[in-house]
Design a protein around this motif. Sequence first.
Motif, PDB file in Angstrom:
ATOM      1  N   PHE A 279       0.861  -1.179   0.000  1.00  0.00           N
ATOM      2  CA  PHE A 279       0.000   0.000   0.000  1.00  0.00           C
ATOM      3  C   PHE A 279       0.903   1.237   0.000  1.00  0.00           C
ATOM      4  O   PHE A 279       1.842   1.337   0.772  1.00  0.00           O
ATOM      5  N   TYR A 291       1.306  14.840   4.982  1.00  0.00           N
ATOM      6  CA  TYR A 291       1.954  14.390   6.211  1.00  0.00           C
ATOM      7  C   TYR A 291       2.631  15.568   6.908  1.00  0.00           C
ATOM      8  O   TYR A 291       2.709  15.605   8.144  1.00  0.00           O
ATOM      9  N   TYR A 310      -3.670   2.532  12.257  1.00  0.00           N
ATOM     10  CA  TYR A 310      -3.943   2.330  10.826  1.00  0.00           C
ATOM     11  C   TYR A 310      -2.721   2.790  10.022  1.00  0.00           C
ATOM     12  O   TYR A 310      -2.841   3.604   9.111  1.00  0.00           O
ATOM     13  N   CYS A 311      -1.562   2.269  10.384  1.00  0.00           N
ATOM     14  CA  CYS A 311      -0.314   2.873   9.886  1.00  0.00           C
ATOM     15  C   CYS A 311       0.121   2.365   8.524  1.00  0.00           C
ATOM     16  O   CYS A 311       1.057   2.911   7.941  1.00  0.00           O
ATOM     17  N   GLY A 312      -0.533   1.317   7.972  1.00  0.00           N
ATOM     18  CA  GLY A 312      -0.097   0.809   6.668  1.00  0.00           C
ATOM     19  C   GLY A 312       1.374   0.447   6.711  1.00  0.00           C
ATOM     20  O   GLY A 312       1.838  -0.220   7.642  1.00  0.00           O
ATOM     21  N   THR A 315       4.437   4.918   6.816  1.00  0.00           N
ATOM     22  CA  THR A 315       5.065   6.129   6.279  1.00  0.00           C
ATOM     23  C   THR A 315       4.780   7.402   7.087  1.00  0.00           C
ATOM     24  O   THR A 315       5.653   8.252   7.197  1.00  0.00           O
ATOM     25  N   ILE A 316       3.580   7.519   7.655  1.00  0.00           N
ATOM     26  CA  ILE A 316       3.272   8.764   8.377  1.00  0.00           C
ATOM     27  C   ILE A 316       4.116   8.854   9.649  1.00  0.00           C
ATOM     28  O   ILE A 316       4.856   9.819   9.858  1.00  0.00           O
ATOM     29  N   GLU A 331      -1.264  -1.842  12.615  1.00  0.00           N
ATOM     30  CA  GLU A 331      -1.829  -2.102  11.301  1.00  0.00           C
ATOM     31  C   GLU A 331      -2.307  -3.545  11.240  1.00  0.00           C
ATOM     32  O   GLU A 331      -1.664  -4.438  11.789  1.00  0.00           O
ATOM     33  N   VAL A 332      -3.427  -3.773  10.551  1.00  0.00           N
ATOM     34  CA  VAL A 332      -4.043  -5.107  10.575  1.00  0.00           C
ATOM     35  C   VAL A 332      -3.461  -6.052   9.519  1.00  0.00           C
ATOM     36  O   VAL A 332      -3.513  -7.270   9.688  1.00  0.00           O
ATOM     37  N   ILE A 333      -2.904  -5.538   8.434  1.00  0.00           N
ATOM     38  CA  ILE A 333      -2.410  -6.421   7.364  1.00  0.00           C
ATOM     39  C   ILE A 333      -0.943  -6.795   7.614  1.00  0.00           C
ATOM     40  O   ILE A 333      -0.073  -5.919   7.649  1.00  0.00           O
ATOM     41  N   GLY A 357      -2.453  -6.039  14.101  1.00  0.00           N
ATOM     42  CA  GLY A 357      -3.750  -6.418  14.656  1.00  0.00           C
ATOM     43  C   GLY A 357      -4.757  -5.302  14.474  1.00  0.00           C
ATOM     44  O   GLY A 357      -4.442  -4.254  13.906  1.00  0.00           O
ATOM     45  N   ASP A 358      -5.965  -5.562  14.971  1.00  0.00           N
ATOM     46  CA  ASP A 358      -7.035  -4.575  14.867  1.00  0.00           C
ATOM     47  C   ASP A 358      -6.712  -3.347  15.729  1.00  0.00           C
ATOM     48  O   ASP A 358      -6.283  -3.482  16.886  1.00  0.00           O
ATOM     49  N   ALA A 359      -6.921  -2.174  15.142  1.00  0.00           N
ATOM     50  CA  ALA A 359      -6.562  -0.919  15.813  1.00  0.00           C
ATOM     51  C   ALA A 359      -7.176  -0.828  17.208  1.00  0.00           C
ATOM     52  O   ALA A 359      -6.486  -0.481  18.177  1.00  0.00           O
ATOM     53  N   ASP A 379      -5.294   7.263  10.764  1.00  0.00           N
ATOM     54  CA  ASP A 379      -5.472   7.361   9.306  1.00  0.00           C
ATOM     55  C   ASP A 379      -6.307   6.180   8.838  1.00  0.00           C
ATOM     56  O   ASP A 379      -5.820   5.287   8.153  1.00  0.00           O
ATOM     57  N   PRO A 381      -9.290   3.614   7.163  1.00  0.00           N
ATOM     58  CA  PRO A 381      -9.845   3.429   5.828  1.00  0.00           C
ATOM     59  C   PRO A 381     -11.153   4.220   5.673  1.00  0.00           C
ATOM     60  O   PRO A 381     -11.609   4.849   6.635  1.00  0.00           O
TER      61      PRO A 381
HETATM   62  N1  SAH Z   1      -1.341   5.431   7.177  1.00  0.00           N
HETATM   63  C1  SAH Z   1      -1.036   4.642   6.011  1.00  0.00           C
HETATM   64  C2  SAH Z   1      -2.205   3.803   5.498  1.00  0.00           C
HETATM   65  C3  SAH Z   1      -3.584   4.380   5.591  1.00  0.00           C
HETATM   66  S1  SAH Z   1      -4.819   3.417   4.781  1.00  0.00           S
HETATM   67  C4  SAH Z   1      -0.460   5.528   4.928  1.00  0.00           C
HETATM   68  O1  SAH Z   1      -0.723   6.711   4.867  1.00  0.00           O
HETATM   69  O2  SAH Z   1       0.258   5.001   4.077  1.00  0.00           O
HETATM   70  C5  SAH Z   1      -5.647   2.652   6.122  1.00  0.00           C
HETATM   71  C6  SAH Z   1      -4.916   1.456   6.688  1.00  0.00           C
HETATM   72  O3  SAH Z   1      -5.703   0.916   7.736  1.00  0.00           O
HETATM   73  C7  SAH Z   1      -4.704   0.322   5.696  1.00  0.00           C
HETATM   74  O4  SAH Z   1      -3.349  -0.014   5.675  1.00  0.00           O
HETATM   75  C8  SAH Z   1      -5.557  -0.826   6.273  1.00  0.00           C
HETATM   76  O5  SAH Z   1      -4.975  -2.097   6.056  1.00  0.00           O
HETATM   77  C9  SAH Z   1      -5.586  -0.503   7.742  1.00  0.00           C
HETATM   78  N2  SAH Z   1      -6.726  -1.031   8.505  1.00  0.00           N
HETATM   79  C10 SAH Z   1      -7.999  -1.221   8.087  1.00  0.00           C
HETATM   80  N3  SAH Z   1      -8.764  -1.665   9.093  1.00  0.00           N
HETATM   81  C11 SAH Z   1      -7.964  -1.773  10.189  1.00  0.00           C
HETATM   82  C12 SAH Z   1      -8.180  -2.162  11.544  1.00  0.00           C
HETATM   83  N4  SAH Z   1      -9.397  -2.540  11.972  1.00  0.00           N
HETATM   84  N5  SAH Z   1      -7.133  -2.131  12.385  1.00  0.00           N
HETATM   85  C13 SAH Z   1      -5.903  -1.732  11.963  1.00  0.00           C
HETATM   86  N6  SAH Z   1      -5.649  -1.340  10.699  1.00  0.00           N
HETATM   87  C14 SAH Z   1      -6.648  -1.361   9.816  1.00  0.00           C
END
Ligand code: SAH
Length: 450
Positions: A279, A291, A310-312, A315-316, A331-333, A357-359, A379, A381
């Motif tokens: 991402f 940012y 939700y840090c992906g 990068t932020i 971050e969950v992924i 894990g889940d935020a 940040d 979704p």
């Molecule tokens: N901050 C990052 C990504 C933002 S997009 C950047 O600017 O590059 C939102 C991110 O939230 C995605 O990476 C997504 O995978 C993550 N996300 C979605 N649901 C989530 C949850 N329940 N817990 C943690 N992260 C989650």
Amino acid sequence: MQKNEIYEAQITGMTTEGAGVCRIDGMAVFVPMTAVGDCLRVRIVKVLKSYAFGIVEELLHPSQERVEPDCPVFRQCGGCVFRHVTYEAELQYKEQFVRDAFARIGGLDPEFEPILGDESRCGYRNKAQYPVAEQDGHLVCGFYAKHSHRIIPCTHCKLQPDRFGELLEFLLPVLERCGVTAYDEQKHAGELRHIYIRQGYHSGEMLLCLVVRRSVKKKVAAALGEICSAFPEVVSISESVNPDRTNVILGKQLSVLWGTETIRDTMCGNAVSLSPHSFYQVNTPQAERLYGIGTAYADLHGAETLLDLYCGAGTIGLSMASRIGKLIGVEVIPQAVENARRNAAEAGIRNAEFRCGDAGMIAAQLAEEGIRPDVVILDPPRKGCDKAAIDAVVSMAPSRIVMISCNPATAARDARAFSGYGYTPERVRAVDLFPGTAHVECVVLMSRKK
Ligand code: SAH
């Protein structure tokens, strides 16, 4: 009101999807590809209970905001909604989307800073995924028409760098010569589904990924050298096999056909490596400005603990790491977390930790562990923050919360929830990362009431 009736009307507003709004007999009628101020004859195409849809039958007096669209497929392609108005008008609409969301959904009245536009407007995307088809016996690629999977051939999209178009025009005949066939979605037959291109904005490095139903490795093997010598910035050619009937573009497995798996780039001065799966914000310089605003709102002094939810790929938070004591990213992924860790390592950042894990769950755990961040970055979704995440953040009592959001409606909803806990939104700034489209980002600063 009935279908096919024609009315005279004036466009007085703009929906967040980018359709003009006029009022006819007390009904709101949405008319795409119009501008505020247009006087027109509208043909009604669909009537629902409290609103209707129309199309332009005749433009009687064009709005001052109108310009000649600079793209030959603007009317067919489902990509842009604003190529027929000045950029000033587009920015005004987008700022209004954010203001309206905070007033109507949030019931809030923060201070708005003027929207930050992207004056380049064109060629700003660092990534493109072009669906492929066969038309008149040739491979073509382009974009889907609105609400359909019909491909409008277009190699020179205004939102992509010119070099992407040059690569496509070189590539399509080469692939044809190699005997690569286009994927046919109806029959679920053929090979090439998408051509995926990504380029580092600062590095210039490019990756090319062929998304195929079944491997074309053998067919294209002899042509790889030719592609790379014509386009020396291509450092990675890969193939992603996706054998499923699905709208998901990439398959699970990626195999490198040429060069490296990843390309390098920098984001806010930090090294990042990108694979087709990573991402990554599609508009690099404008994401850096976004940012930057987040950093200014965070008001960091060197010793803070910063939580980046939700840090992906991180990068932020990583862009702020040198101004704080400790960074925790959530971050969950799992792959994104791996990317974040690698990005931190490559940038030589040692005060960062990432949890997968889940935020809401991880934030609650952190609170349990007694962690009290001074600043929280959110940040989420498009669907916004979960209630559990909001509750956990509030329980940690940070001084400031900076929310960055790609959806003003959920940002306003979540800001309202935070304001119920004593975090009043003080400042909001809209940032345009996606000129031509109806998307707009916003940054919100919320501080704890003293
Ligand atoms: N901050 C990052 C990504 C933002 S997009 C950047 O600017 O590059 C939102 C991110 O939230 C995605 O990476 C997504 O995978 C993550 N996300 C979605 N649901 C989530 C949850 N329940 N817990 C943690 N992260 C989650």
